[in-house]
Motif scaffolding. Structure first.
Motif, mmCIF file in Angstrom:
data_model
loop_
_atom_site.group_PDB
_atom_site.id
_atom_site.type_symbol
_atom_site.label_atom_id
_atom_site.label_comp_id
_atom_site.label_asym_id
_atom_site.label_seq_id
_atom_site.Cartn_x
_atom_site.Cartn_y
_atom_site.Cartn_z
ATOM 1 N N LYS A 16 25.831 51.123 53.128
ATOM 2 C CA LYS A 16 25.912 50.471 51.905
ATOM 3 C C LYS A 16 26.950 50.459 50.411
ATOM 4 O O LYS A 16 27.164 51.557 50.810
ATOM 5 C CB LYS A 16 24.648 50.967 51.056
ATOM 6 C CG LYS A 16 23.246 51.095 52.150
ATOM 7 C CD LYS A 16 22.582 51.771 51.622
ATOM 8 C CE LYS A 16 20.482 51.294 52.419
ATOM 9 N NZ LYS A 16 20.964 52.172 53.986
ATOM 10 N N ALA A 18 27.352 50.076 46.120
ATOM 11 C CA ALA A 18 26.464 49.636 45.348
ATOM 12 C C ALA A 18 27.620 49.479 43.669
ATOM 13 O O ALA A 18 28.290 50.946 44.011
ATOM 14 C CB ALA A 18 24.987 50.250 44.886
ATOM 15 N N GLY A 28 23.935 45.107 42.185
ATOM 16 C CA GLY A 28 24.742 44.630 43.320
ATOM 17 C C GLY A 28 24.604 45.411 44.550
ATOM 18 O O GLY A 28 26.034 45.410 45.325
ATOM 19 N N GLU A 30 25.062 45.853 48.560
ATOM 20 C CA GLU A 30 25.424 44.852 49.922
ATOM 21 C C GLU A 30 25.182 45.751 50.936
ATOM 22 O O GLU A 30 25.585 47.347 51.029
ATOM 23 C CB GLU A 30 27.063 44.649 49.629
ATOM 24 C CG GLU A 30 26.741 43.958 48.182
ATOM 25 C CD GLU A 30 27.874 42.569 49.250
ATOM 26 O OE1 GLU A 30 27.832 42.255 50.478
ATOM 27 O OE2 GLU A 30 27.652 41.414 48.281
ATOM 28 N N THR A 31 24.497 45.736 52.001
ATOM 29 C CA THR A 31 24.156 46.785 52.604
ATOM 30 C C THR A 31 24.944 45.510 54.263
ATOM 31 O O THR A 31 24.382 44.735 55.300
ATOM 32 C CB THR A 31 23.056 46.814 53.587
ATOM 33 O OG1 THR A 31 22.615 47.519 51.865
ATOM 34 C CG2 THR A 31 22.966 47.024 54.706
ATOM 35 N N PHE A 32 25.801 46.571 55.395
ATOM 36 C CA PHE A 32 26.446 45.983 56.779
ATOM 37 C C PHE A 32 26.277 46.989 57.368
ATOM 38 O O PHE A 32 26.145 47.923 57.327
ATOM 39 C CB PHE A 32 27.611 45.233 56.230
ATOM 40 C CG PHE A 32 28.729 46.266 55.487
ATOM 41 C CD1 PHE A 32 29.567 47.292 56.764
ATOM 42 C CD2 PHE A 32 28.531 45.929 53.936
ATOM 43 C CE1 PHE A 32 30.238 47.771 55.704
ATOM 44 C CE2 PHE A 32 29.732 46.707 54.026
ATOM 45 C CZ PHE A 32 30.372 47.663 54.666
ATOM 46 N N ASN A 44 35.162 46.148 55.244
ATOM 47 C CA ASN A 44 33.683 46.075 54.516
ATOM 48 C C ASN A 44 33.523 46.156 53.211
ATOM 49 O O ASN A 44 32.690 45.554 52.531
ATOM 50 C CB ASN A 44 32.741 45.744 56.017
ATOM 51 C CG ASN A 44 32.726 45.242 57.347
ATOM 52 O OD1 ASN A 44 33.402 43.968 57.364
ATOM 53 N ND2 ASN A 44 32.221 45.540 58.497
ATOM 54 N N ASP A 47 35.919 44.681 51.009
ATOM 55 C CA ASP A 47 35.368 43.089 49.773
ATOM 56 C C ASP A 47 33.608 43.179 49.315
ATOM 57 O O ASP A 47 33.512 42.620 48.506
ATOM 58 C CB ASP A 47 34.919 41.984 51.533
ATOM 59 C CG ASP A 47 36.731 42.601 52.481
ATOM 60 O OD1 ASP A 47 37.155 42.761 51.515
ATOM 61 O OD2 ASP A 47 36.614 41.680 53.050
ATOM 62 N N ALA A 48 32.928 44.419 49.809
ATOM 63 C CA ALA A 48 31.488 44.254 49.162
ATOM 64 C C ALA A 48 31.845 44.912 47.854
ATOM 65 O O ALA A 48 30.966 44.506 46.694
ATOM 66 C CB ALA A 48 30.766 45.295 50.188
ATOM 67 N N ARG A 51 32.933 42.403 45.857
ATOM 68 C CA ARG A 51 31.671 41.366 44.822
ATOM 69 C C ARG A 51 30.237 42.485 44.273
ATOM 70 O O ARG A 51 30.419 41.736 42.824
ATOM 71 C CB ARG A 51 30.745 40.759 46.276
ATOM 72 C CG ARG A 51 31.810 40.331 46.772
ATOM 73 C CD ARG A 51 30.889 39.414 47.898
ATOM 74 N NE ARG A 51 30.337 40.527 48.878
ATOM 75 C CZ ARG A 51 31.371 39.903 50.164
ATOM 76 N NH1 ARG A 51 31.702 39.568 50.351
ATOM 77 N NH2 ARG A 51 30.636 41.916 50.455
ATOM 78 N N CYS A 52 30.412 43.471 44.513
ATOM 79 C CA CYS A 52 28.844 44.417 43.229
ATOM 80 C C CYS A 52 30.075 44.668 42.491
ATOM 81 O O CYS A 52 29.207 44.677 41.284
ATOM 82 C CB CYS A 52 28.981 45.373 43.841
ATOM 83 S SG CYS A 52 27.980 45.849 44.972
#
Length: 293
Positions: A16, A18, A28, A30-32, A44, A47-48, A51-52
């Motif tokens: 995660k 954030a 914001g 994001e989880t992957f 990853n 990039d997350a 965006r956050c």
């Protein structure tokens, strides 16, 4: 003026990312999947994080990882669930990927710190926090300070034995609390879906086997809490992680087993509560050190 930092939680199954404020708010998220490849993980997270944070100014990033870390707090030193990350210079690699200062922390410490500052641990003098998900992480704060005496954390407290005749654990032991309450064990025994969330949903729809397995995991968690209380003498215990989100399917069984097996003094004095921050605890706690410098 509000300060911001990134919080990153690298778990055995998912990661995660954030944006976290110095008041404990999260935006914001994001989880992957964590995956099995270092370069992919770094990309990853980068990039997350982009965006956050958007255009926001940040103090840096706090990265929490499951397992033990070394005394320099720059890499994972032990975790049978993340062997491909052991020994890798994770802190510096993350700093390079994010272009920002990075601190590295044990995930159980981070979740404990998040709850202590902003959640269920506020006001506690001896705060014990158990986070059950892929594994079972345990952290403790005494007098405002995290306990660090093995692997920069409380040690492998999630592997306290709760059933001497229990199943084999990835650590090589048998009947450890972690193997009894882990998502993998619950999913395998419940046969009600592919994830812990599936099992929880099935139990809420009346699936007796799912209900029974979640209750059994709660009981094992309660016995672990009792054993740890005999050693660390907390005044409050918080239950966090994905398993705690099952709430009435797990927590009553956990507290009942705790009250039944712990000593009389702890039975009377120790409060058992659900963690207040839920999934946010680890990302929030990971970011806290960035606000202290």
């Amino acid at each position: 003026m509000t300060q911001l930092a990134l919080g990153v939680d690298i778990g055995g199954t998912n990661t995660k990312v954030a944006l976290v404020s110095d008041s404990g708010d999260v935006a914001g998220i994001e989880t992957f999947p964590t995956g099995l490849d270092r370069a992919v993980l770094l990309a990853n997270v980068r990039d997350a994080a982009s965006r956050c944070r958007g255009s926001a100014s940040i103090r840096g990033a706090g990265v929490a990882v499951a397992g033990f870390i070394n005394d320099k707090r720059d890499r994972l030193s032990y975790n049978p669930n993340l062997e491909w990350l052991v020994g890798f210079p994770l802190r510096d690699a993350m700093a390079n990927a994010l272009g920002a200062p990075v601190t590295l922390e044990v995930d159980s410490n981070a979740s404990t710190l998040g709850e202590y500052r902003f959640g269920a641990g506020r006001g506690s003098q001896r705060f014990l926090c158990l986070a059950a998900g892929t594994g079972l992480g345990v952290g403790m704060i005494i007098g405002g300070a995290l306990i660090r005496f093995m692997g920069e954390c409380i040690g492998d407290a999630g592997h306290v034995v709760v059933d001497a005749n229990g199943p084999e654990c990835p650590c090589g032991g048998h009947g450890c609390a972690e193997v009894m309450v882990s998502e993998r064990t619950i999913v395998q025994k419940a046969q009600s879906g592919a994830t812990l969330r599936d099992v929880m949903e099935s139990a809420r729809q009346g699936n007796a086997r799912a209900v029974a397995e979640l209750s059994a995991a709660g009981s094992a968690l309660g016995i672990a809490m009792a054993s740890l209380s005999q050693i660390f003498f907390p005044d409050r215990i918080a239950l966090a992680g994905g398993l705690a989100e099952a709430e009435d399917l797990v927590l009553p069984a956990a507290e009942a087993a705790f009250r039944r097996t712990v000593n009389a003094e702890a039975r009377a004095l120790v409060g058992v509560v659900k963690a207040a921050l839920g999934w946010r605890a680890t990302v929030v706690g990971a970011a806290v050190p960035l606000f202290e410098h």
